[in-house]
Design a protein around this motif. Sequence first.
Motif, PDB file in Angstrom:
ATOM      1  N   GLU A   7       0.712  -1.017   0.010  1.00 28.53           N
ATOM      2  CA  GLU A   7       0.087  -0.008  -0.038  1.00 28.53           C
ATOM      3  C   GLU A   7       0.996   1.329   0.029  1.00 28.53           C
ATOM      4  OE1 GLU A   7      -3.281   0.402   2.749  1.00 28.53           O
ATOM      5  OE2 GLU A   7      -3.618  -1.997   2.842  1.00 28.53           O
ATOM      6  N   GLU A   8       0.271   2.406  -0.307  1.00 26.22           N
ATOM      7  CA  GLU A   8       1.157   3.574  -0.536  1.00 26.22           C
ATOM      8  C   GLU A   8       1.578   3.849   0.764  1.00 26.22           C
ATOM      9  OE1 GLU A   8       0.413   8.241  -1.646  1.00 26.22           O
ATOM     10  OE2 GLU A   8      -0.565   6.720  -3.022  1.00 26.22           O
ATOM     11  N   SER A   9       0.713   3.955   1.758  1.00 24.15           N
ATOM     12  CA  SER A   9       0.905   4.283   3.197  1.00 24.15           C
ATOM     13  C   SER A   9       0.143   3.251   4.246  1.00 24.15           C
ATOM     14  CB  SER A   9       0.721   5.674   3.405  1.00 24.15           C
ATOM     15  OG  SER A   9       0.939   6.006   4.777  1.00 24.15           O
ATOM     16  N   TRP A  10       0.902   2.732   5.191  1.00 30.28           N
ATOM     17  CA  TRP A  10       0.206   1.884   6.054  1.00 30.28           C
ATOM     18  C   TRP A  10       1.062   1.927   7.336  1.00 30.28           C
ATOM     19  CZ3 TRP A  10       3.580  -2.203   7.570  1.00 30.28           C
ATOM     20  CH2 TRP A  10       4.465  -2.391   6.582  1.00 30.28           C
ATOM     21  N   THR A  11       0.385   1.351   8.555  1.00 36.63           N
ATOM     22  CA  THR A  11       0.964   1.381   9.975  1.00 36.63           C
ATOM     23  C   THR A  11       0.893  -0.111  10.138  1.00 36.63           C
ATOM     24  OG1 THR A  11      -1.178   1.847  11.093  1.00 36.63           O
ATOM     25  CG2 THR A  11       0.099   3.752  10.456  1.00 36.63           C
ATOM     26  N   LEU A  12       1.851  -0.147  11.389  1.00 42.11           N
ATOM     27  CA  LEU A  12       2.165  -1.606  11.789  1.00 42.11           C
ATOM     28  C   LEU A  12       2.169  -1.369  13.335  1.00 42.11           C
ATOM     29  CD1 LEU A  12       2.820  -4.533  11.438  1.00 42.11           C
ATOM     30  CD2 LEU A  12       5.082  -3.800  11.621  1.00 42.11           C
ATOM     31  N   SER A  13       1.176  -2.031  14.027  1.00 37.53           N
ATOM     32  CA  SER A  13       1.262  -2.043  15.757  1.00 37.53           C
ATOM     33  C   SER A  13       1.659  -3.416  16.145  1.00 37.53           C
ATOM     34  CB  SER A  13       0.283  -1.424  16.298  1.00 37.53           C
ATOM     35  OG  SER A  13      -0.894  -1.963  15.850  1.00 37.53           O
ATOM     36  N   LEU A  14       2.556  -3.687  17.307  1.00 34.14           N
ATOM     37  CA  LEU A  14       2.326  -5.141  17.714  1.00 34.14           C
ATOM     38  C   LEU A  14       1.606  -5.022  18.978  1.00 34.14           C
ATOM     39  CD1 LEU A  14       6.287  -5.487  17.197  1.00 34.14           C
ATOM     40  CD2 LEU A  14       4.336  -6.032  15.827  1.00 34.14           C
ATOM     41  N   GLU A  15       0.971  -6.230  19.212  1.00 35.58           N
ATOM     42  CA  GLU A  15      -0.161  -6.110  20.346  1.00 35.58           C
ATOM     43  C   GLU A  15       0.112  -7.519  21.184  1.00 35.58           C
ATOM     44  OE1 GLU A  15      -3.933  -5.665  18.682  1.00 35.58           O
ATOM     45  OE2 GLU A  15      -3.604  -3.740  18.322  1.00 35.58           O
ATOM     46  N   HIS A  16      -0.550  -7.893  22.051  1.00 37.01           N
ATOM     47  CA  HIS A  16      -0.518  -8.979  23.131  1.00 37.01           C
ATOM     48  C   HIS A  16      -1.845  -9.114  23.687  1.00 37.01           C
ATOM     49  CE1 HIS A  16       0.455  -6.065  26.218  1.00 37.01           C
ATOM     50  NE2 HIS A  16      -0.069  -6.619  26.875  1.00 37.01           N
ATOM     51  N   HIS A  17      -2.206 -10.155  24.117  1.00 40.93           N
ATOM     52  CA  HIS A  17      -3.338 -10.627  24.488  1.00 40.93           C
ATOM     53  C   HIS A  17      -3.188 -11.335  26.020  1.00 40.93           C
ATOM     54  CE1 HIS A  17      -7.408 -13.163  24.473  1.00 40.93           C
ATOM     55  NE2 HIS A  17      -7.658 -11.812  24.483  1.00 40.93           N
ATOM     56  N   LEU A  18      -3.663 -10.270  26.915  1.00 34.04           N
ATOM     57  CA  LEU A  18      -3.576 -10.896  28.392  1.00 34.04           C
ATOM     58  C   LEU A  18      -4.621 -11.822  28.501  1.00 34.04           C
ATOM     59  CD1 LEU A  18      -2.651  -7.566  30.075  1.00 34.04           C
ATOM     60  CD2 LEU A  18      -1.072  -9.647  30.092  1.00 34.04           C
ATOM     61  N   TRP A  19      -4.455 -12.740  29.354  1.00 31.86           N
ATOM     62  CA  TRP A  19      -5.747 -13.675  29.757  1.00 31.86           C
ATOM     63  C   TRP A  19      -6.658 -12.850  30.209  1.00 31.86           C
ATOM     64  CZ3 TRP A  19      -0.824 -15.609  32.459  1.00 31.86           C
ATOM     65  CH2 TRP A  19      -0.260 -16.451  31.723  1.00 31.86           C
ATOM     66  N   GLY A  20      -7.956 -13.318  29.671  1.00 29.10           N
ATOM     67  CA  GLY A  20      -9.133 -12.452  30.207  1.00 29.10           C
ATOM     68  C   GLY A  20      -9.374 -11.075  29.670  1.00 29.10           C
ATOM     69  N   ARG A  21      -8.485 -10.508  29.013  1.00 31.93           N
ATOM     70  CA  ARG A  21      -8.534  -8.882  28.503  1.00 31.93           C
ATOM     71  C   ARG A  21      -8.593  -9.096  26.992  1.00 31.93           C
ATOM     72  NH1 ARG A  21      -4.208  -6.046  32.568  1.00 31.93           N
ATOM     73  NH2 ARG A  21      -4.991  -6.660  34.417  1.00 31.93           N
ATOM     74  N   SER A  22      -8.739  -7.950  26.469  1.00 34.20           N
ATOM     75  CA  SER A  22      -8.867  -7.742  25.151  1.00 34.20           C
ATOM     76  C   SER A  22      -7.109  -7.335  24.573  1.00 34.20           C
ATOM     77  CB  SER A  22      -9.414  -6.418  24.691  1.00 34.20           C
ATOM     78  OG  SER A  22      -9.156  -5.357  25.448  1.00 34.20           O
ATOM     79  N   TRP A  23      -7.150  -7.167  23.361  1.00 34.17           N
ATOM     80  CA  TRP A  23      -5.777  -7.169  22.851  1.00 34.17           C
ATOM     81  C   TRP A  23      -5.275  -5.641  23.119  1.00 34.17           C
ATOM     82  CZ3 TRP A  23      -2.664 -10.573  20.426  1.00 34.17           C
ATOM     83  CH2 TRP A  23      -3.262 -11.860  20.072  1.00 34.17           C
ATOM     84  N   GLN A  24      -3.734  -5.753  23.463  1.00 34.44           N
ATOM     85  CA  GLN A  24      -3.507  -4.416  23.911  1.00 34.44           C
ATOM     86  C   GLN A  24      -2.223  -4.060  23.223  1.00 34.44           C
ATOM     87  OE1 GLN A  24      -4.833  -2.651  26.964  1.00 34.44           O
ATOM     88  NE2 GLN A  24      -6.444  -4.123  26.398  1.00 34.44           N
ATOM     89  N   PRO A  25      -1.821  -2.908  23.005  1.00 36.80           N
ATOM     90  CA  PRO A  25      -0.539  -2.365  22.392  1.00 36.80           C
ATOM     91  C   PRO A  25       0.563  -3.000  23.290  1.00 36.80           C
ATOM     92  CG  PRO A  25      -1.880  -0.484  23.027  1.00 36.80           C
ATOM     93  CD  PRO A  25      -2.500  -1.482  23.286  1.00 36.80           C
ATOM     94  N   ASN A  26       1.693  -3.411  22.585  1.00 32.28           N
ATOM     95  CA  ASN A  26       2.760  -3.746  23.425  1.00 32.28           C
ATOM     96  C   ASN A  26       3.609  -2.565  24.183  1.00 32.28           C
ATOM     97  OD1 ASN A  26       2.278  -6.296  22.557  1.00 32.28           O
ATOM     98  ND2 ASN A  26       4.420  -6.584  21.780  1.00 32.28           N
ATOM     99  N   LEU A  27       4.271  -2.614  25.242  1.00 36.01           N
ATOM    100  CA  LEU A  27       4.535  -1.544  26.049  1.00 36.01           C
ATOM    101  C   LEU A  27       5.474  -0.914  25.245  1.00 36.01           C
ATOM    102  CD1 LEU A  27       4.948  -0.237  28.595  1.00 36.01           C
ATOM    103  CD2 LEU A  27       6.779  -1.821  29.100  1.00 36.01           C
ATOM    104  N   ARG A  28       6.444  -1.591  24.440  1.00 41.53           N
ATOM    105  CA  ARG A  28       7.627  -1.176  23.608  1.00 41.53           C
ATOM    106  C   ARG A  28       7.867  -1.697  22.354  1.00 41.53           C
ATOM    107  NH1 ARG A  28      10.414  -1.055  27.729  1.00 41.53           N
ATOM    108  NH2 ARG A  28      10.139   0.755  28.385  1.00 41.53           N
ATOM    109  N   THR A  29       8.085  -1.025  21.417  1.00 47.64           N
ATOM    110  CA  THR A  29       8.329  -1.636  20.009  1.00 47.64           C
ATOM    111  C   THR A  29       9.742  -0.757  19.539  1.00 47.64           C
ATOM    112  OG1 THR A  29       6.365  -2.431  19.606  1.00 47.64           O
ATOM    113  CG2 THR A  29       7.898  -2.303  17.616  1.00 47.64           C
ATOM    114  N   THR A  30      10.771  -1.232  19.234  1.00 45.52           N
ATOM    115  CA  THR A  30      12.122  -0.933  18.761  1.00 45.52           C
ATOM    116  C   THR A  30      12.359  -1.243  17.539  1.00 45.52           C
ATOM    117  OG1 THR A  30      13.081  -0.921  21.269  1.00 45.52           O
ATOM    118  CG2 THR A  30      14.387  -0.472  19.512  1.00 45.52           C
ATOM    119  N   PRO A  31      12.281  -0.251  16.579  1.00 47.82           N
ATOM    120  CA  PRO A  31      12.670  -0.469  15.186  1.00 47.82           C
ATOM    121  C   PRO A  31      14.186  -0.608  15.031  1.00 47.82           C
ATOM    122  CG  PRO A  31      11.789   1.591  15.265  1.00 47.82           C
ATOM    123  CD  PRO A  31      11.817   1.161  16.819  1.00 47.82           C
TER     124      PRO A  31
END
Length: 163
Positions: free
Chosen positions: A46-70
């Motif tokens: 795609e011309e422009s797009w975003t990427l986020s990394l997430e985790h799924h804690l037990w019993g909760r919804s998907w959450q963004p990861n605390l830290r992503t380092t390129p």
Amino acid sequence: MLRFHGAWRITVVGRNADFDQRAVVRGAYGLRVLPGQVGATIEVDEESWTLSLEHHLWGRSWQPNLRTTPGPVTEHGGLRSQVLTSNDCHWPGKALDYVNFVLRLDQAVAPAPVRAARPLEAPIAAPVQAVRTSSSGWAEPERERGTAPVAPQLPGETGRATW
């Protein structure tokens, strides 16, 4: 969230987490999810797009990861690559720079044009010389002084004409 442009392949190359992990691509064509299993891959173009990394804690919804380092973008053999490392959440006693989810992004690079060691020399043009191959009229014959002009004569004609 990280922003990218163009065509990339995303591959999960590492996971050391108790929680499910995933990569989420958001672009003009919607949302796509890459499951956090080593070897999983997705193509994005795609011309422009975003990427986020997430985790799924037990019993909760998907959450963004605390830290992503390129990591740095490298280029080798027509392939541009970048490694992203991530830490999903912080627990007491866990190092802040702990890595538990790793992605590699690869992008094909157009080959660079091949350049000669020195500029190519242009061929030298031959000098232009005009050569007259026909005439536009009759040439006037030379005449002696005091005589009347003589009309030109075509081959096969006899006699002399005067003006």
